[in-house]
Scaffold this motif. Structure first.
Motif, PDB file in Angstrom:
ATOM      1  N   PHE A 176       0.792  -2.388   8.710  1.00 18.39           N
ATOM      2  CA  PHE A 176      -0.008  -3.405   9.401  1.00 18.39           C
ATOM      3  C   PHE A 176      -1.031  -3.989   8.444  1.00 18.39           C
ATOM      4  CE2 PHE A 176      -2.218   0.598  10.147  1.00 18.39           C
ATOM      5  CZ  PHE A 176      -3.556   0.291  10.017  1.00 18.39           C
ATOM      6  N   MET A 177      -1.445  -5.191   8.777  1.00 23.21           N
ATOM      7  CA  MET A 177      -2.560  -5.858   8.096  1.00 23.21           C
ATOM      8  C   MET A 177      -3.788  -5.628   8.959  1.00 23.21           C
ATOM      9  SD  MET A 177      -1.776  -7.547   5.273  1.00 23.21           S
ATOM     10  CE  MET A 177      -3.158  -8.663   5.079  1.00 23.21           C
ATOM     11  N   TRP A 178      -4.896  -5.364   8.300  1.00 21.41           N
ATOM     12  CA  TRP A 178      -6.166  -5.378   9.011  1.00 21.41           C
ATOM     13  C   TRP A 178      -7.166  -5.986   8.052  1.00 21.41           C
ATOM     14  CZ3 TRP A 178      -9.808  -0.784   9.626  1.00 21.41           C
ATOM     15  CH2 TRP A 178      -9.750   0.074   8.548  1.00 21.41           C
ATOM     16  N   ASP A 179      -7.737  -7.072   8.499  1.00 19.44           N
ATOM     17  CA  ASP A 179      -8.581  -7.887   7.641  1.00 19.44           C
ATOM     18  C   ASP A 179      -7.718  -8.330   6.458  1.00 19.44           C
ATOM     19  OD1 ASP A 179     -10.976  -9.209   7.202  1.00 19.44           O
ATOM     20  OD2 ASP A 179     -11.846  -7.579   6.048  1.00 19.44           O
ATOM     21  N   SER A 180      -8.101  -8.031   5.223  1.00 20.56           N
ATOM     22  CA  SER A 180      -7.307  -8.476   4.069  1.00 20.56           C
ATOM     23  C   SER A 180      -6.465  -7.351   3.471  1.00 20.56           C
ATOM     24  CB  SER A 180      -8.239  -9.050   2.994  1.00 20.56           C
ATOM     25  OG  SER A 180      -9.089  -8.029   2.503  1.00 20.56           O
ATOM     26  N   GLU A 181      -6.433  -6.190   4.112  1.00 20.90           N
ATOM     27  CA  GLU A 181      -5.691  -5.058   3.574  1.00 20.90           C
ATOM     28  C   GLU A 181      -4.379  -4.844   4.303  1.00 20.90           C
ATOM     29  OE1 GLU A 181      -9.517  -2.438   2.141  1.00 20.90           O
ATOM     30  OE2 GLU A 181      -8.045  -1.496   3.431  1.00 20.90           O
ATOM     31  N   LYS A 182      -3.378  -4.518   3.517  1.00 23.69           N
ATOM     32  CA  LYS A 182      -2.081  -4.129   4.076  1.00 23.69           C
ATOM     33  C   LYS A 182      -1.936  -2.635   3.843  1.00 23.69           C
ATOM     34  CE  LYS A 182       2.880  -4.543   3.411  1.00 23.69           C
ATOM     35  NZ  LYS A 182       3.940  -5.103   2.572  1.00 23.69           N
ATOM     36  N   ILE A 183      -1.626  -1.908   4.910  1.00 22.58           N
ATOM     37  CA  ILE A 183      -1.419  -0.470   4.803  1.00 22.58           C
ATOM     38  C   ILE A 183      -0.010  -0.166   5.298  1.00 22.58           C
ATOM     39  CG2 ILE A 183      -2.578  -0.053   7.000  1.00 22.58           C
ATOM     40  CD1 ILE A 183      -3.534   2.639   5.806  1.00 22.58           C
ATOM     41  N   HIS A 184       0.725   0.605   4.502  1.00 22.88           N
ATOM     42  CA  HIS A 184       2.128   0.894   4.768  1.00 22.88           C
ATOM     43  C   HIS A 184       2.354   2.404   4.734  1.00 22.88           C
ATOM     44  CE1 HIS A 184       6.392   1.415   3.616  1.00 22.88           C
ATOM     45  NE2 HIS A 184       6.582   0.315   4.318  1.00 22.88           N
ATOM     46  N   PHE A 185       2.937   2.936   5.794  1.00 20.46           N
ATOM     47  CA  PHE A 185       3.252   4.360   5.886  1.00 20.46           C
ATOM     48  C   PHE A 185       4.764   4.527   5.890  1.00 20.46           C
ATOM     49  CE2 PHE A 185      -0.681   3.756   8.349  1.00 20.46           C
ATOM     50  CZ  PHE A 185      -1.532   4.634   7.703  1.00 20.46           C
ATOM     51  N   ASP A 205      -9.517   2.092  16.057  1.00 16.52           N
ATOM     52  CA  ASP A 205      -8.373   2.165  16.961  1.00 16.52           C
ATOM     53  C   ASP A 205      -7.439   1.002  16.622  1.00 16.52           C
ATOM     54  OD1 ASP A 205      -6.686   2.840  19.040  1.00 16.52           O
ATOM     55  OD2 ASP A 205      -8.109   2.352  20.640  1.00 16.52           O
ATOM     56  N   ILE A 206      -6.226   1.057  17.096  1.00 13.80           N
ATOM     57  CA  ILE A 206      -5.296  -0.068  16.989  1.00 13.80           C
ATOM     58  C   ILE A 206      -4.926  -0.430  18.419  1.00 13.80           C
ATOM     59  CG2 ILE A 206      -3.069  -0.899  16.144  1.00 13.80           C
ATOM     60  CD1 ILE A 206      -3.257   1.269  13.942  1.00 13.80           C
ATOM     61  N   VAL A 207      -5.373  -1.601  18.852  1.00  7.46           N
ATOM     62  CA  VAL A 207      -5.181  -2.004  20.244  1.00  7.46           C
ATOM     63  C   VAL A 207      -4.183  -3.157  20.290  1.00  7.46           C
ATOM     64  CG1 VAL A 207      -6.315  -2.898  22.304  1.00  7.46           C
ATOM     65  CG2 VAL A 207      -7.537  -1.296  20.802  1.00  7.46           C
ATOM     66  N   GLY A 208      -3.124  -2.960  21.026  1.00  7.95           N
ATOM     67  CA  GLY A 208      -2.104  -3.986  21.177  1.00  7.95           C
ATOM     68  C   GLY A 208      -0.719  -3.377  21.157  1.00  7.95           C
ATOM     69  N   GLU A 209       0.251  -4.237  21.346  1.00  9.03           N
ATOM     70  CA  GLU A 209       1.642  -3.800  21.384  1.00  9.03           C
ATOM     71  C   GLU A 209       2.058  -3.232  20.032  1.00  9.03           C
ATOM     72  OE1 GLU A 209       6.089  -5.619  22.311  1.00  9.03           O
ATOM     73  OE2 GLU A 209       4.393  -6.989  22.077  1.00  9.03           O
ATOM     74  N   ARG A 210       2.815  -2.163  20.081  1.00  4.31           N
ATOM     75  CA  ARG A 210       3.354  -1.560  18.860  1.00  4.31           C
ATOM     76  C   ARG A 210       4.759  -2.124  18.655  1.00  4.31           C
ATOM     77  NH1 ARG A 210      -1.434   0.181  19.569  1.00  4.31           N
ATOM     78  NH2 ARG A 210      -2.076   2.206  18.772  1.00  4.31           N
ATOM     79  N   ALA A 211       4.824  -3.253  17.960  1.00  3.31           N
ATOM     80  CA  ALA A 211       6.090  -3.923  17.675  1.00  3.31           C
ATOM     81  C   ALA A 211       5.892  -4.838  16.473  1.00  3.31           C
ATOM     82  CB  ALA A 211       6.558  -4.736  18.876  1.00  3.31           C
ATOM     83  N   LYS A 212       6.928  -4.993  15.687  1.00  2.58           N
ATOM     84  CA  LYS A 212       6.855  -5.865  14.517  1.00  2.58           C
ATOM     85  C   LYS A 212       6.443  -7.266  14.943  1.00  2.58           C
ATOM     86  CE  LYS A 212       9.378  -7.508  10.514  1.00  2.58           C
ATOM     87  NZ  LYS A 212      10.594  -7.386   9.715  1.00  2.58           N
ATOM     88  N   GLY A 213       5.452  -7.825  14.248  1.00  2.00           N
ATOM     89  CA  GLY A 213       4.956  -9.167  14.538  1.00  2.00           C
ATOM     90  C   GLY A 213       3.850  -9.218  15.575  1.00  2.00           C
ATOM     91  N   ALA A 214       3.560  -8.102  16.228  1.00  2.00           N
ATOM     92  CA  ALA A 214       2.525  -8.083  17.264  1.00  2.00           C
ATOM     93  C   ALA A 214       1.139  -8.252  16.650  1.00  2.00           C
ATOM     94  CB  ALA A 214       2.583  -6.784  18.060  1.00  2.00           C
ATOM     95  N   GLN A 215       0.307  -9.044  17.302  1.00  2.00           N
ATOM     96  CA  GLN A 215      -1.091  -9.198  16.905  1.00  2.00           C
ATOM     97  C   GLN A 215      -1.878  -8.061  17.557  1.00  2.00           C
ATOM     98  OE1 GLN A 215      -2.049 -11.787  14.695  1.00  2.00           O
ATOM     99  NE2 GLN A 215       0.176 -11.822  14.613  1.00  2.00           N
ATOM    100  N   VAL A 216      -2.759  -7.443  16.789  1.00  2.94           N
ATOM    101  CA  VAL A 216      -3.542  -6.326  17.293  1.00  2.94           C
ATOM    102  C   VAL A 216      -5.012  -6.534  16.942  1.00  2.94           C
ATOM    103  CG1 VAL A 216      -1.646  -4.651  17.205  1.00  2.94           C
ATOM    104  CG2 VAL A 216      -3.095  -4.969  15.182  1.00  2.94           C
ATOM    105  N   THR A 217      -5.856  -5.798  17.626  1.00  9.72           N
ATOM    106  CA  THR A 217      -7.265  -5.729  17.249  1.00  9.72           C
ATOM    107  C   THR A 217      -7.548  -4.307  16.821  1.00  9.72           C
ATOM    108  OG1 THR A 217      -7.972  -5.284  19.518  1.00  9.72           O
ATOM    109  CG2 THR A 217      -7.993  -7.593  18.796  1.00  9.72           C
ATOM    110  N   LEU A 218      -8.504  -4.169  15.934  1.00  4.40           N
ATOM    111  CA  LEU A 218      -8.860  -2.861  15.392  1.00  4.40           C
ATOM    112  C   LEU A 218     -10.369  -2.665  15.541  1.00  4.40           C
ATOM    113  CD1 LEU A 218      -6.473  -4.139  13.206  1.00  4.40           C
ATOM    114  CD2 LEU A 218      -6.456  -1.672  12.878  1.00  4.40           C
ATOM    115  N   THR A 258      -9.111  -8.125  13.261  1.00  3.65           N
ATOM    116  CA  THR A 258      -7.809  -8.516  13.802  1.00  3.65           C
ATOM    117  C   THR A 258      -6.749  -8.110  12.800  1.00  3.65           C
ATOM    118  OG1 THR A 258      -7.985 -10.718  12.842  1.00  3.65           O
ATOM    119  CG2 THR A 258      -8.739 -10.453  15.120  1.00  3.65           C
ATOM    120  N   GLY A 259      -5.538  -7.944  13.288  1.00  2.44           N
ATOM    121  CA  GLY A 259      -4.463  -7.533  12.415  1.00  2.44           C
ATOM    122  C   GLY A 259      -3.111  -7.875  12.995  1.00  2.44           C
ATOM    123  N   GLU A 260      -2.091  -7.445  12.285  1.00  2.87           N
ATOM    124  CA  GLU A 260      -0.712  -7.697  12.704  1.00  2.87           C
ATOM    125  C   GLU A 260       0.148  -6.510  12.289  1.00  2.87           C
ATOM    126  OE1 GLU A 260       3.010 -10.733  11.771  1.00  2.87           O
ATOM    127  OE2 GLU A 260       1.026 -11.183  10.963  1.00  2.87           O
TER     128      GLU A 260
END
Length: 171
Positions: free
Chosen positions: A95-104, A51-64, A81-83
């Motif tokens: 978003f980043m999650w751990d050391s991976e960046k995923i871009h859609f 899941d992606i938990v947190g605000e959906r906004a650029k720069g927001a910190q999230v948990t996965l 954790t991610g951003e």
């Protein structure tokens, strides 16, 4: 799940120490529907291991937090954790999650939506980056099926060794 011959393989390139996996999929659904599937928790469970938990906004910190069925030891299911790196509905989400960046990147097309997914893998899975490639490939297959009203059990390991071998040969 076995690999469908109609499902395009991703491409594998290098960016310094990172492996970049790029998947180009054409989906028969409007960008708004694809966007919801990519970004809303209620849809993520159908195709993404966390899941992606947190605000959906650029720069927001999230948990996965991983879904329990995504882990072989559900009593110790990890949370990363991610951003949120990019947020431009319904065009780009990264978003980043751990050391991976995923871009859609979503682009409207005559058929629905062209979805280009890029993953920068810096710290590959235990079995190497082909494992990451196979995992994302299967996730995107499950996303497409979910949008079509079908369900693919992404947490079953059927077909993964063959898909990993295919990606190994590409890299």
């Amino acid at each position: 799940m076995t690999q469908s011959t109609s499902t395009p393989l991703g491409t594998v390139t290098r960016d310094g120490a990172a492996v970049v996996l790029t998947y180009d999929r054409h989906l028969a659904h409007a960008p708004q529907k694809v966007w919801r599937a990519l970004t809303e928790s209620e849809h993520l469970h159908d195709w993404f291991p966390a899941d992606i938990v947190g605000e959906r906004a650029k720069g927001a910190q999230v948990t996965l937090p991983f879904w329990p069925e995504a882990d072989e030891q559900p009593e110790d299911t990890p949370t990363l954790t991610g951003e949120i790196l990019e947020w431009d509905p319904p065009r780009t989400f990264a978003f980043m999650w751990d050391s991976e960046k995923i871009h859609f990147e979503l682009t409207p097309s005559n058929e629905g939506t062209r979805l280009v997914t890029r993953v920068h893998v810096v710290d590959p899975a235990e079995r190497g980056w082909p494992s990451n490639a196979a995992g994302y490939h299967m996730c995107l297959d499950a996303l497409a099926a979910s949008l079509d009203g079908q369900r693919i059990a992404i947490f079953e390991q059927v077909g993964i060794p063959e898909l990993e071998a295919t990606y190994t040969a590409r890299g």
